[in-house]
Scaffold this active site. Structure first.
Site, PDB file in Angstrom:
ATOM      1  N   ASN A   1      11.181   5.021  -1.978  1.00 46.99           N
ATOM      2  CA  ASN A   1      10.733   3.716  -1.483  1.00 46.99           C
ATOM      3  C   ASN A   1      11.853   2.955  -0.790  1.00 46.99           C
ATOM      4  O   ASN A   1      13.025   3.055  -1.161  1.00 46.99           O
ATOM      5  CB  ASN A   1      10.157   2.885  -2.630  1.00 46.99           C
TER       6      ASN A   1
ATOM      7  N   HIS B   1      15.174   7.969   0.928  1.00 48.06           N
ATOM      8  CA  HIS B   1      14.705   7.763   2.302  1.00 48.06           C
ATOM      9  C   HIS B   1      15.341   6.525   2.921  1.00 48.06           C
ATOM     10  O   HIS B   1      14.772   5.913   3.822  1.00 48.06           O
ATOM     11  CB  HIS B   1      13.167   7.696   2.340  1.00 48.06           C
TER      12      HIS B   1
ATOM     13  N   ASP C   1      11.396  -0.415  -0.216  1.00 47.97           N
ATOM     14  CA  ASP C   1      11.076  -1.826  -0.427  1.00 47.97           C
ATOM     15  C   ASP C   1      12.128  -2.563  -1.243  1.00 47.97           C
ATOM     16  O   ASP C   1      12.100  -3.791  -1.353  1.00 47.97           O
ATOM     17  CB  ASP C   1       9.692  -1.977  -1.069  1.00 47.97           C
TER      18      ASP C   1
ATOM     19  N   PRO D   1       0.821  -1.215   0.000  1.00 48.16           N
ATOM     20  CA  PRO D   1       0.000   0.000   0.000  1.00 48.16           C
ATOM     21  C   PRO D   1       0.856   1.267   0.000  1.00 48.16           C
ATOM     22  O   PRO D   1       1.966   1.254   0.537  1.00 48.16           O
ATOM     23  CB  PRO D   1      -0.801  -0.105   1.305  1.00 48.16           C
ATOM     24  N   ASP D   2       0.321   2.333  -0.600  1.00 46.33           N
ATOM     25  CA  ASP D   2       1.057   3.598  -0.496  1.00 46.33           C
ATOM     26  C   ASP D   2       0.701   4.266   0.834  1.00 46.33           C
ATOM     27  O   ASP D   2       0.115   3.630   1.706  1.00 46.33           O
ATOM     28  CB  ASP D   2       0.808   4.501  -1.724  1.00 46.33           C
ATOM     29  N   PHE D   3       1.072   5.532   1.003  1.00 45.32           N
ATOM     30  CA  PHE D   3       0.865   6.181   2.296  1.00 45.32           C
ATOM     31  C   PHE D   3      -0.437   6.967   2.370  1.00 45.32           C
ATOM     32  O   PHE D   3      -1.152   6.899   3.357  1.00 45.32           O
ATOM     33  CB  PHE D   3       2.044   7.120   2.615  1.00 45.32           C
ATOM     34  N   ARG D   4      -0.742   7.715   1.298  1.00 47.45           N
ATOM     35  CA  ARG D   4      -1.779   8.734   1.445  1.00 47.45           C
ATOM     36  C   ARG D   4      -3.041   8.494   0.634  1.00 47.45           C
ATOM     37  O   ARG D   4      -3.949   9.328   0.697  1.00 47.45           O
ATOM     38  CB  ARG D   4      -1.186  10.104   1.084  1.00 47.45           C
TER      39      ARG D   4
HETATM   40  P1  OAD Z   1       2.010   8.767  -1.215  1.00 49.97           P
HETATM   41  O1  OAD Z   1       1.124   7.709  -0.663  1.00 49.97           O
HETATM   42  O2  OAD Z   1       2.018  10.083  -0.540  1.00 49.97           O
HETATM   43  O3  OAD Z   1       1.643   9.023  -2.756  1.00 49.97           O
HETATM   44  C1  OAD Z   1       1.464   7.966  -3.667  1.00 49.97           C
HETATM   45  C2  OAD Z   1       0.966   8.525  -4.990  1.00 49.97           C
HETATM   46  O4  OAD Z   1       0.920   7.464  -5.927  1.00 49.97           O
HETATM   47  C3  OAD Z   1      -0.436   9.127  -4.920  1.00 49.97           C
HETATM   48  O5  OAD Z   1      -0.466  10.330  -5.670  1.00 49.97           O
HETATM   49  C4  OAD Z   1      -1.323   8.054  -5.579  1.00 49.97           C
HETATM   50  O6  OAD Z   1      -2.426   8.612  -6.258  1.00 49.97           O
HETATM   51  C5  OAD Z   1      -0.346   7.447  -6.570  1.00 49.97           C
HETATM   52  N1  OAD Z   1      -0.641   6.038  -6.886  1.00 49.97           N
HETATM   53  C6  OAD Z   1      -0.750   5.003  -6.020  1.00 49.97           C
HETATM   54  N2  OAD Z   1      -0.976   3.851  -6.679  1.00 49.97           N
HETATM   55  C7  OAD Z   1      -1.010   4.166  -7.997  1.00 49.97           C
HETATM   56  C8  OAD Z   1      -1.218   3.405  -9.189  1.00 49.97           C
HETATM   57  N3  OAD Z   1      -1.423   2.096  -9.178  1.00 49.97           N
HETATM   58  N4  OAD Z   1      -1.197   4.064 -10.369  1.00 49.97           N
HETATM   59  C9  OAD Z   1      -0.979   5.415 -10.408  1.00 49.97           C
HETATM   60  N5  OAD Z   1      -0.772   6.166  -9.324  1.00 49.97           N
HETATM   61  C10 OAD Z   1      -0.791   5.567  -8.134  1.00 49.97           C
HETATM   62  O7  OAD Z   1       3.467   8.134  -1.292  1.00 49.97           O
HETATM   63  P2  OAD Z   1       4.868   8.901  -1.445  1.00 49.97           P
HETATM   64  O8  OAD Z   1       4.718  10.096  -2.318  1.00 49.97           O
HETATM   65  O9  OAD Z   1       5.878   7.890  -1.818  1.00 49.97           O
HETATM   66  O10 OAD Z   1       8.310   8.933   4.011  1.00 49.97           O
HETATM   67  O11 OAD Z   1       5.132   9.375   0.047  1.00 49.97           O
HETATM   68  C11 OAD Z   1       6.322  10.077   0.322  1.00 49.97           C
HETATM   69  C12 OAD Z   1       6.846   9.777   1.684  1.00 49.97           C
HETATM   70  O12 OAD Z   1       5.809   9.943   2.657  1.00 49.97           O
HETATM   71  C13 OAD Z   1       7.294   8.339   1.903  1.00 49.97           C
HETATM   72  O13 OAD Z   1       8.602   8.093   1.445  1.00 49.97           O
HETATM   73  C14 OAD Z   1       7.211   8.193   3.404  1.00 49.97           C
HETATM   74  C15 OAD Z   1       5.920   8.910   3.656  1.00 49.97           C
HETATM   75  O14 OAD Z   1       5.767   9.483   4.897  1.00 49.97           O
HETATM   76  C16 OAD Z   1       8.909   8.432   5.079  1.00 49.97           C
HETATM   77  O15 OAD Z   1       8.587   7.395   5.571  1.00 49.97           O
HETATM   78  C17 OAD Z   1      10.009   9.259   5.628  1.00 49.97           C
END
Ligand code: OAD
Length: 349
Positions: free
Chosen positions: A177, A196, A179, A102-105
């Site tokens: 990332n 990171h 991972d 899963p992503d974060f936001r």
């Molecule tokens: P976010 O979860 O903030 O953003 C992920 C982005 O990817 C969002 O804009 C989603 O819409 C997009 N997304 C997800 N799945 C997708 C898919 N299948 N196709 C197209 N788009 C997709 O994640 P990051 O930007 O990586 O930091 O977050 C940045 C940092 O915040 C991380 O490195 C982490 C976190 O807090 C630390 O842990 C220090």
């Protein structure tokens, strides 16, 4: 010097122009949101609480437009094929969601929406160094699930970056990332900056003693909170960058890489976390910037040369590779990897 260690910028939806700022104040375990007009007073407050505040990568974006952007995959492919030989790629958690991480936001599925059982003071506390020193449990439980090399495999978005390297176009991948999926594709380590950090080492947060990685991993997988044998018995943390910590020195290479780049590709990130997000704005204005993401993020759409492929990342990558005549190469890379690794999910103990 005391400082606000992490400042995150949030940008409102595309039809609005107001910029909001989010202040993470780890020592107070709180965060604050403010529109741009209130930024001065908020920084004043932060200074009053914590002393001098150092703000790096301070930037505001007033407007962006999707309509004016190049969204034609054929034209984007032509530009990438013909004019690009120094491509800088930046990625975030979105490139690994097709691998099952899963992503974060993303509302609902993102990690920050699914941390209720840990009773964190605020979601980002799970990656906050001050919070970790006192309560490592939440992070360690997360680390057990996502420890690199156990469950998850690279997907076509990762192989696209490897393909850019194989075609001689990639200058460097900057990834947020941890991972490790991008290097599993065979991308050489020197081509990747883990902005990171990564799970390739671990050390005590108090005395800094380097821990045995295998012991650390075994403890995490057994649901134990690894601690150092030093007098403080402090938690051991992998070499990933928490809020409140500096980025690795290699991250600074982005300044030279972007200065000499002729194309930037940004994939799967909300561009909310600085200084990483600043890479997108460090390339010269004449350099085309391609965003492949589900949503419009950062300052994309504010420059004449911006290109945008909105939607599912893997689908967009396949379409782009098809337009480039690289589709077979892309699948060949993935199939060779799958064959070599006789894929199947490994079970955790
Ligand atoms: P976010 O979860 O903030 O953003 C992920 C982005 O990817 C969002 O804009 C989603 O819409 C997009 N997304 C997800 N799945 C997708 C898919 N299948 N196709 C197209 N788009 C997709 O994640 P990051 O930007 O990586 O930091 O977050 C940045 C940092 O915040 C991380 O490195 C982490 C976190 O807090 C630390 O842990 C220090």
């Amino acid at each position: 010097m005391n400082k606000l260690s992490q400042i995150t910028m949030l940008i409102d939806p595309p039809n609005q122009t107001q910029t909001r700022w989010q202040y993470l104040i780890p020592s107070l375990s709180c965060r604050a949101f403010a529109p741009e007009s209130q930024m001065g007073p908020l920084l004043g407050l932060a200074r009053a609480i914590r002393g001098p505040v150092r703000v790096t990568y301070f930037q505001t974006f007033r407007s962006y437009q999707l309509d004016g952007c190049n969204q034609d995959v054929q034209a984007i492919a032509r530009s990438l094929a013909k004019d690009a030989s120094n491509v800088v790629v930046m990625t975030g958690a979105g490139v690994s969601t097709p691998s099952g991480i899963p992503d974060f936001r993303t509302p609902g599925s993102g990690i920050y929406d699914n941390l209720k059982q840990y009773r964190l003071p605020y979601p980002e506390a799970i990656f906050d160094i001050s919070y970790f020193r006192q309560s490592p449990d939440a992070f360690n439980t997360w680390a057990k699930e996502f420890f690199p090399g156990l469950r998850y495999q690279p997907n076509l978005a990762h192989f696209f970056i490897k393909l850019l390297h194989d075609k001689g176009k990639l200058v460097r991948l900057y990834t947020q990332n941890i991972d490790g999926l991008e290097v599993l594709t065979g991308l050489p380590h020197e081509q990747v900056v883990h902005a990171h950090g990564s799970f390739t080492g671990a050390s005590c947060v108090a005395c800094g003693r380097v821990a045995d990685l295998e012991d650390y991993k075994a403890n995490i997988l057994l649901n134990q909170n690894p601690r150092c044998s030093c007098s403080e018995k402090a938690p051991i943390k992998p070499d990933i960058v928490f809020f409140g910590e500096n980025l690795p020195e290699r991250f600074q290479m982005f300044q030279e890489d972007t200065a000499f780049s002729d194309f930037l590709i940004c994939m799967g990130t909300s561009l909310e976390v600085y200084p990483f997000a600043g890479i997108a704005d460090a390339v010269p204005r004449k350099v085309p910037r391609l965003l492949i993401n589900r949503t419009l993020v950062g300052s994309f759409g504010s420059r004449e040369e911006d290109c945008i492929l909105l939607g599912d990342l893997v689908e967009q990558v396949i379409q782009l590779c098809r337009a480039l005549g690289w589709e077979q190469d892309l699948f060949d890379l993935k199939n060779a990897y799958d064959k070599k690794n006789k894929l199947g999910n490994k079970e955790l103990p």
